[in-house]
Write an enzyme that holds these catalytic residues in place. Structure first.
Site, PDB file in Angstrom:
ATOM      1  N   HIS A  66       0.795  -1.232   0.000  1.00  0.00           N
ATOM      2  CA  HIS A  66       0.000   0.000   0.000  1.00  0.00           C
ATOM      3  C   HIS A  66       0.821   1.272   0.000  1.00  0.00           C
ATOM      4  O   HIS A  66       0.259   2.350   0.226  1.00  0.00           O
ATOM      5  CB  HIS A  66      -0.919   0.052   1.224  1.00  0.00           C
ATOM      6  CG  HIS A  66      -1.995  -0.971   1.223  1.00  0.00           C
ATOM      7  ND1 HIS A  66      -3.262  -0.739   0.725  1.00  0.00           N
ATOM      8  CD2 HIS A  66      -2.002  -2.253   1.653  1.00  0.00           C
ATOM      9  CE1 HIS A  66      -3.995  -1.823   0.862  1.00  0.00           C
ATOM     10  NE2 HIS A  66      -3.261  -2.756   1.433  1.00  0.00           N
ATOM     11  N   LYS A 125      -8.363  14.050   4.433  1.00  0.00           N
ATOM     12  CA  LYS A 125      -7.470  12.887   4.408  1.00  0.00           C
ATOM     13  C   LYS A 125      -6.468  13.097   5.528  1.00  0.00           C
ATOM     14  O   LYS A 125      -6.431  14.177   6.131  1.00  0.00           O
ATOM     15  CB  LYS A 125      -6.760  12.773   3.065  1.00  0.00           C
ATOM     16  CG  LYS A 125      -6.087  14.084   2.598  1.00  0.00           C
ATOM     17  CD  LYS A 125      -5.395  13.923   1.262  1.00  0.00           C
ATOM     18  CE  LYS A 125      -6.321  14.004   0.076  1.00  0.00           C
ATOM     19  NZ  LYS A 125      -6.403  12.789  -0.715  1.00  0.00           N
ATOM     20  N   ARG A 126      -5.658  12.057   5.828  1.00  0.00           N
ATOM     21  CA  ARG A 126      -4.613  12.266   6.827  1.00  0.00           C
ATOM     22  C   ARG A 126      -3.739  13.454   6.418  1.00  0.00           C
ATOM     23  O   ARG A 126      -3.563  13.718   5.237  1.00  0.00           O
ATOM     24  CB  ARG A 126      -3.762  11.000   6.969  1.00  0.00           C
ATOM     25  CG  ARG A 126      -4.478   9.879   7.702  1.00  0.00           C
ATOM     26  CD  ARG A 126      -4.839  10.257   9.121  1.00  0.00           C
ATOM     27  NE  ARG A 126      -3.673  10.279   9.964  1.00  0.00           N
ATOM     28  CZ  ARG A 126      -3.395   9.372  10.899  1.00  0.00           C
ATOM     29  NH1 ARG A 126      -4.221   8.382  11.143  1.00  0.00           N
ATOM     30  NH2 ARG A 126      -2.301   9.480  11.633  1.00  0.00           N
ATOM     31  N   LYS A 157       0.893  14.672   0.832  1.00  0.00           N
ATOM     32  CA  LYS A 157      -0.474  14.935   0.357  1.00  0.00           C
ATOM     33  C   LYS A 157      -0.697  16.429   0.087  1.00  0.00           C
ATOM     34  O   LYS A 157      -1.671  16.826  -0.525  1.00  0.00           O
ATOM     35  CB  LYS A 157      -1.493  14.414   1.371  1.00  0.00           C
ATOM     36  CG  LYS A 157      -1.460  12.885   1.530  1.00  0.00           C
ATOM     37  CD  LYS A 157      -2.449  12.427   2.593  1.00  0.00           C
ATOM     38  CE  LYS A 157      -2.365  10.951   2.944  1.00  0.00           C
ATOM     39  NZ  LYS A 157      -3.044  10.057   1.986  1.00  0.00           N
ATOM     40  N   THR A 166      -8.521   6.704  -1.894  1.00  0.00           N
ATOM     41  CA  THR A 166      -9.864   6.145  -2.033  1.00  0.00           C
ATOM     42  C   THR A 166     -10.900   7.238  -1.776  1.00  0.00           C
ATOM     43  O   THR A 166     -12.022   7.158  -2.277  1.00  0.00           O
ATOM     44  CB  THR A 166     -10.086   4.971  -1.059  1.00  0.00           C
ATOM     45  OG1 THR A 166      -9.539   5.338   0.222  1.00  0.00           O
ATOM     46  CG2 THR A 166      -9.408   3.708  -1.543  1.00  0.00           C
ATOM     47  N   LYS A 222     -14.690   8.426  -3.521  1.00  0.00           N
ATOM     48  CA  LYS A 222     -15.934   8.758  -2.805  1.00  0.00           C
ATOM     49  C   LYS A 222     -16.463  10.124  -3.249  1.00  0.00           C
ATOM     50  O   LYS A 222     -17.669  10.309  -3.421  1.00  0.00           O
ATOM     51  CB  LYS A 222     -15.684   8.745  -1.289  1.00  0.00           C
ATOM     52  CG  LYS A 222     -15.323   7.353  -0.770  1.00  0.00           C
ATOM     53  CD  LYS A 222     -14.710   7.379   0.633  1.00  0.00           C
ATOM     54  CE  LYS A 222     -14.009   6.059   0.916  1.00  0.00           C
ATOM     55  NZ  LYS A 222     -13.113   6.129   2.085  1.00  0.00           N
TER      56      LYS A 222
HETATM   57  C1  NBG Z   1      -2.524   3.794   1.969  1.00  0.00           C
HETATM   58  C2  NBG Z   1      -2.124   4.676   0.804  1.00  0.00           C
HETATM   59  C3  NBG Z   1      -3.345   5.150   0.034  1.00  0.00           C
HETATM   60  C4  NBG Z   1      -4.204   3.963  -0.350  1.00  0.00           C
HETATM   61  C5  NBG Z   1      -4.535   3.141   0.889  1.00  0.00           C
HETATM   62  C6  NBG Z   1      -5.346   1.917   0.564  1.00  0.00           C
HETATM   63  C7  NBG Z   1      -1.081   3.060   3.822  1.00  0.00           C
HETATM   64  C8  NBG Z   1       0.182   2.371   4.194  1.00  0.00           C
HETATM   65  N1  NBG Z   1      -1.317   3.202   2.519  1.00  0.00           N
HETATM   66  O1  NBG Z   1      -2.948   5.830  -1.126  1.00  0.00           O
HETATM   67  O2  NBG Z   1      -1.390   5.776   1.272  1.00  0.00           O
HETATM   68  O3  NBG Z   1      -5.393   4.390  -0.958  1.00  0.00           O
HETATM   69  O4  NBG Z   1      -3.357   2.729   1.521  1.00  0.00           O
HETATM   70  O5  NBG Z   1      -4.719   1.129  -0.378  1.00  0.00           O
HETATM   71  O6  NBG Z   1      -1.840   3.435   4.663  1.00  0.00           O
END
Ligand code: NBG
Length: 837
Positions: free
Chosen positions: A373, A564-565, A570, A672, A676
C-alpha cells in the site's frame, strides 16, 4: 428529552417474532430489548438505551443470516478467504445494516411511532475507529463487498480497546483525546470466550531428536497470553450472506501469578497481567512510518498467531491432512503488518504438527498473497534483529532458514553477483541488522499486488523491482474500490433517490448501470434536480460546520474540500498557498471576478509528526485571518473540520463541489477518498497520481482538472537537482505569498511560528510544491471559471458520477476472486429461500 418517551406503547411483549419487520413487530421488539437487555423502562431510558435496544433489534434480524452462512460454509466445506489486517476502519454499523437489510424506511417509521428520531439514534453510535485511514477503510469496504458478492470470508484483526484518537482543535492546534469507543457497550460484537488461542512470547528454543529420529525444535517462551475472539457479523447488501469479522483481545493466562502472589508480590502479579493485556489496548496512530516499537511487533504477531491457529483448528475439524490447508484457505496480507504470518504458519506446521519443511513451505507459499500500500521508502516495515530475537526467537530461526533457501535460488539466478543478493535478502545487513517485512511477504506469497495501475508499475520499477525480476508471474494490479452502499446510499440519500428514480435501484450492486445517467447530463431538468440535491447536502454540511466550528459558510459558494490524513506528501499546504494567493488577489482587487469559495479541510496528524501538526495550525491560522476580514465580504472562507472520521466523511463527500487530490505524483499509492468524492458528483482537481489517473481515464479528461508534474517529470527534476528557490524567485506571486506568511501576517506578528514549514519549502521542498505551484493556481482559475457556468458544471458532475462504476469495491473484489484467490460465491438460503435478485 420528552421526545424520548414513547407514548402508549407496550413495554413487555408477550410473544416476539425476532425476525419480523412489520411495524408492530419492530416496535414491540425495540421495547422488548429495552426492557430485557437494557433493563430500562421508557421514562428513564437514555438515548443510548434506545440506540442499544434498536441495535439489538436489528442484530436479531441479521443473526439468522449469519448462522445460515456459517452453517452453509461448514456443510459445503467452501474455499474461504481470510483477510488479515491490523486495521478495520468500519464506521458505524446501525445505518449500514439497515441499508443492507433493506429495512431503513420500516425502521424509521417504527422508531418515529415510538416518538423517537432515527437520525438521533444513529448519531448515538460511537464508530469503531480501528484504523488510521485509507488502508483500514479499504479493509472495511472489502468486507462489505465480499459479503455482498457472497464470498465465504473472514476478516481477522485486533480488537483495540482504544481506536484512532479523537481530534480536538484548541487554539488552532490538534489535541489528541483517547477514543473510548467501548464505553457504553458494543451491541454489534459477540464475545466468544471459549474461542481462545495461546500466544507465546520471548524465551528461547531447544532442540531434540524424537523417537523416529526427527530433528525437532521446542520453543520455551518467557510468557504466554491468550487471544479471545470477538465476532461481528458483516452483512452483504440485499443478500442472505453475513460473514464474520473476528477480532482478538489479549488476556493474561492466569489472573494472578500465583507464585508471585504467594511470595507476597501481589502488585507485581497484577502488573504482569496489565502488561499482557496492553497488547490490544491501543491502535498505533501513525498512518505510514512505523518503526521499532516492541508493542507494535507484539500486536502484529499476536493477531497473526491467533488467526492462523483458529484457521488450523477449523480445518482440522473436517480434515486431517494439513498439507492441503491452502486448498481450503487463502490469506490476503493487508500490507506487511501481518507478514510475520509467513513464519508463524511454518512454525505451526513444522513444530506443532510435524510436517516436513518442504511440505510446510509448499502450503505456506500457496496460502498467502500480499498487497502493498505504499511506495514511501520510510514506510517499509523493518524490525531490528535484536528485537526479533528477544520477542520471537523461534521465528527468527525460521526466517533465517527461509532466507537461506531463498538466497540459494537467487544465487543460481545471479551467479557470482552479490548486489541482488543483498537487496533481496530478508535480512538487511547494510548497517544495524533488520528483518525486512516486505521481503518476507514477497518470498512467502503466491501473489503480490499494488492498489492502482500506476502504483503497481512503480512497485515493479522501484521498491519491489528485484522481486519482480525474479517472480514476474506473482505480480498484478488490483485498483482499489469503495463500497457504494456506505458511500452513496447511506451517506447521500437524496442523490440515491434521484438516481433510482431514473434508472431503478439495482445500481448499488451493479455500479456499471450508472452509465445510464449519461444521456441525462444534458437534460436541463435533471441537471437542476442534480444541482438541488448537491445544494441540500451543502446546506446540511454548512449547519454542521457552524455547530462544530462556529464559522458561518455560504452554501452557494464553491465547496472546495480536502479531507485525508495530514501529510507533507499529500500537500495540504499547497492548497493553503492557493488560498493565500486568492486572498492577496482579492485584497489587491476587491472586484476580482471569481465565485466565492469555501475551503474545507479535515484530517488527523500523527501525534509525533511535528510538521503535520504545524500544517493544521497553519490552516486554522490562515482561516482566522481570512474569515474575519470584512474586506473580503465573505468571498473566501477557510474551515478546519475537527475529528475527520468515517461518520464525518459521510457528511462531507456528498456536499463537495471540488475534490482536492493533489499529492506529489508517484507518492499516493491509490487514494480512495478521491473515489468517494467523484461518485457523489464532485469534480476533481488532481495530479496524475495513484487512482486519479484511472479516475480521469474513466470520467474523461474534459471532466477532470489536471495539473502538475507527472511521475517521470518529478523523477527527472529530482535527478537533475531540484532547486525550489529558482521557482520562488522566478514567481513574484509565489514569493509574495511566502513573504506574507514569513511576515507573521497569519500568526499575530510571530515570524517564527511557520518558519519550519517555510524553511522546508525554501531549502529542499521534498514534495515539489514550488515546482507545481503555478500549474496548480492556473488550474484553480479554470475551476473558478467552470463553476460560473452552472449548467456545464452540473453536466460534468453528472458524468463524473455516471462513470465511476469501475471504482466500486465489488469490481476490486471480483478481480481478487478471479485472479488471486480462485474462490467462488456461495449463495446462502434462508428458510430454504435465496433472496430475489
Ligand atoms: C494507503 C495509501 C493510500 C491507499 C490506501 C489503501 C497506507 C500504508 N497506505 O494511497 O497511502 O489508498 O493505503 O490502499 O496506509
Amino acid at each position: 428529552m420528552t421526545s424520548l418517551i414513547p407514548a402508549g406503547c407496550p413495554i413487555v411483549a408477550v410473544e416476539d417474532d425476532r425476525t419480523g419487520i412489520s411495524l408492530e413487530t419492530l416496535k414491540r421488539a425495540i421495547m422488548d430489548n429495552l426492557f430485557y437487555l437494557q433493563a430500562r423502562f421508557p421514562r428513564v431510558a437514555s438515548r443510548n438505551d434506545f440506540y442499544m435496544a434498536l441495535s439489538y433489534t436489528v442484530r436479531d434480524r441479521l443473526l439468522q443470516r449469519w448462522i445460515s452462512s456459517a452453517e452453509t460454509y461448514l456443510q459445503q466445506e467452501s474455499r474461504t478467504v481470510c483477510y488479515f489486517s491490523a486495521e478495520f476502519l468500519l464506521g458505524p454499523h446501525l445505518g449500514n445494516n439497515l441499508i443492507n437489510l433493506g429495512i431503513y424506511r420500516e425502521v424509521e417509521q417504527a422508531v418515529g411511532e415510538l416518538g423517537l428520531d432515527l437520525d438521533e439514534l444513529l448519531h448515538q453510535e460511537e464508530e469503531p475507529g480501528l484504523g488510521n485511514g485509507g488502508l483500514g477503510r479499504l479493509a472495511a469496504c472489502y468486507l462489505d463487498s465480499m459479503a455482498t458478492l457472497e464470498i465465504p470470508s473472514f476478516g481477522y484483526g485486533i480488537r483495540y480497546e482504544f481506536g484512532i484518537f479523537d481530534q480536538e482543535i484548541r487554539d488552532g492546534w490538534q489535541v489528541e483525546v483517547t477514543d473510548k469507543w467501548l464505553r457504553y457497550g458494543n451491541p454489534w460484537e459477540i464475545p466468544r470466550p471459549e474461542v481462545r488461542m495461546p500466544v507465546k512470547f520471548g524465551g528461547y528454543t531447544r532442540t531434540y531428536t524424537d523417537s523416529e529420529g526427527n530433528y525437532r525444535v521446542i520453543w520455551e517462551p518467557h510468557h504466554v497470553l491468550e487471544g479471545i475472539a470477538y465476532d461481528t457479523p458483516i452483512l452483504g447488501y440485499r443478500v442472505n450472506t453475513a460473514n464474520t469479522l473476528r477480532l482478538w483481545r489479549a488476556e493474561a493466562v492466569e489472573s494472578f501469578d500465583f507464585q508471585a502472589f504467594n511470595t507476597g508480590n501481589y502488585y507485581g502479579a497484577v502488573r504482569d497481567k496489565i502488561t499482557s493485556e496492553n497488547i490490544t489496548k491501543v491502535l498505533y496512530p501513525n498512518d505510514e512510518p512505523l518503526q521499532g516499537k516492541e508493542l507494535r511487533l507484539s500486536q502484529q504477531y499476536f493477531f497473526s498467531s491467533c488467526s492462523l491457529q483458529d484457521m488450523v483448528r477449523i480445518f482440522l475439524q473436517h480434515n486431517k491432512d494439513l498439507s492441503k490447508f491452502h486448498e481450503k484457505f487463502t490469506v490476503q496480507l493487508n500490507d506487511t503488518h501481518p507478514a510475520i504470518s509467513v513464519a508463524e504458519l511454518m512454525r505451526i506446521l513444522v513444530d506443532d504438527h510435524h510436517l516436513t519443511w518442504d511440505l510446510a513451505w509448499n502450503v505456506t507459499q500457496h496460502t498467502f498473497a500480499y498487497t502493498n500500500h505504499t511506495l514511501l521508502p520510510e514506510a517499509l516495515e523493518k524490525w531490528p534483529i535484536a528485537l526479533f530475537q528477544y520477542l520471537l526467537p523461534r521465528h527468527l530461526e525460521i526466517i533465517y532458514e527461509i532466507n537461506e533457501r531463498f538466497l540459494d535460488q537467487v544465487r543460481l539466478r545471479y551467479p557470482g553477483q552479490t548486489e541482488p543478493l543483498a537487496r533481496l535478502s530478508i535480512i538487511d545487513e547494510s548497517g544495524e541488522r533488520y528483518v525486512r517485512m516486505a521481503n518476507l511477504a514477497c518470498v512467502g506469497s503466491y501473489a503480490i499486488n499494488g492498489v492502482a495501475a500506476l502504483h503497481t508499475e512503480l512497485l515493479k520499477q522501484t521498491i519491489l523491482h528485484d522481486f519482480y525480476q525474479l517472480f514476474p508471474e506473482r505480480f498484478s494490479n488490483k485498483t482499489n474500490g469503495v463500497t457504494p452502499r456506505r458511500w452513496i446510499v447511506l451517506s447521500n440519500p437524496h442523490l440515491t433517490d434521484l438516481i433510482s428514480s431514473k434508472i431503478g435501484d439495482r445500481w448499488p450492486k451493479n455500479m456499471a448501470e450508472l452509465q445510464q445517467l449519461e444521456p441525462l447530463a444534458t437534460d436541463s431538468n435533471f441537471r437542476q434536480a442534480w444541482g438541488d440535491t448537491k445544494h441540500r447536502n451543502k446546506v446540511s454540511l454548512a449547519e454542521q460546520i457552524l455547530a462544530r466550528t462556529g464559522i458561518t459558510v455560504d452554501p452557494n459558494s464553491l465547496f472546495d474540500i480536502q479531507v485525508k490524513r495530514i501529510h507533507e506528501y499529500k500537500r495540504q499546504h499547497l492548497n493553503v498557498l492557493h488560498v493565500i494567493t486568492l486572498y492577496q488577489q482579492l485584497k489587491d482587487n476587491p472586484h476580482l471576478d471569481m465565485p466565492p469559495r469555501t475551503f474545507i479541510f479535515g484530517g488527523k496528524a500523527a501525534p509525533g509528526y511535528f510538521i503535520a501538526k504545524l500544517m493544521i495550525k497553519f490552516i486554522t491560522s490562515v482561516g482566522d485571518v481570512v474569515n474575519r476580514d470584512p474586506g473580503l465580504a465573505g468571498r473566501l472562507k477557510v474551515v478546519f473540520l475537527p475529528d475527520y472520521n468515517v461518520t464525518n466523511g459521510q457528511r462531507v463527500y456528498p456536499a463537495a463541489d471540488l475534490s482536492e487530490q493533489i499529492s506529489t505524483a508517484g507518492l499516493e499509492a491509490s487514494g480512495t477518498g478521491n473515489m468517494k468524492f467523484s461518485m457523489n458528483g464532485a469534480l476533481t482537481i488532481g495530479t496524475l497520481d495513484g487512482a486519479n489517473v484511472e479516475i480521469r481515464e474513466e470520467v474523461g479528461e474534459e471532466n477532470f482538472f489536471l495539473f502538475g508534474l507527472t511521475t517521470p517529470e518529478v523523477q527527472a527534476l529530482g535527478a537533475k537537482g531540484y532547486n525550489p528557490s529558482d521557482y520562488i524567485y522566478g514567481n513574484p506571486q509565489l514569493k509574495a505569498v511566502l513573504d506574507l506568511i514569513a511576515s507573521g501576517h497569519f500568526s499575530h506578528g510571530d515570524t517564527s511560528l511557520f518558519q519550519p514549514l517555510l524553511q522546508g519549502l525554501w531549502n529542499r521542498d521534498k514534495y515539489f510544491l514550488m515546482a507545481d505551484y503555478q500549474s496548480y493556481v492556473d488550474c484553480q482559475k479554470r475551476v473558478s471559471r467552470a463553476y460560473q457556468n452552472q449548467a456545464h458544471w452540473q453536466e460534468m458532475s453528472i458524468l463524473n458520477a455516471a462513470r465511476m462504476g469501475k471504482f466500486s469495491s465489488d469490481r476490486s473484489i471480483q478481480e481478487y476472486c478471479q485472479d488471486i484467490w480462485r474462490v467462488k460465491s456461495v449463495p446462502i438460503k434462508l428458510n430454504g429461500e435465496t433472496p430475489p435478485a
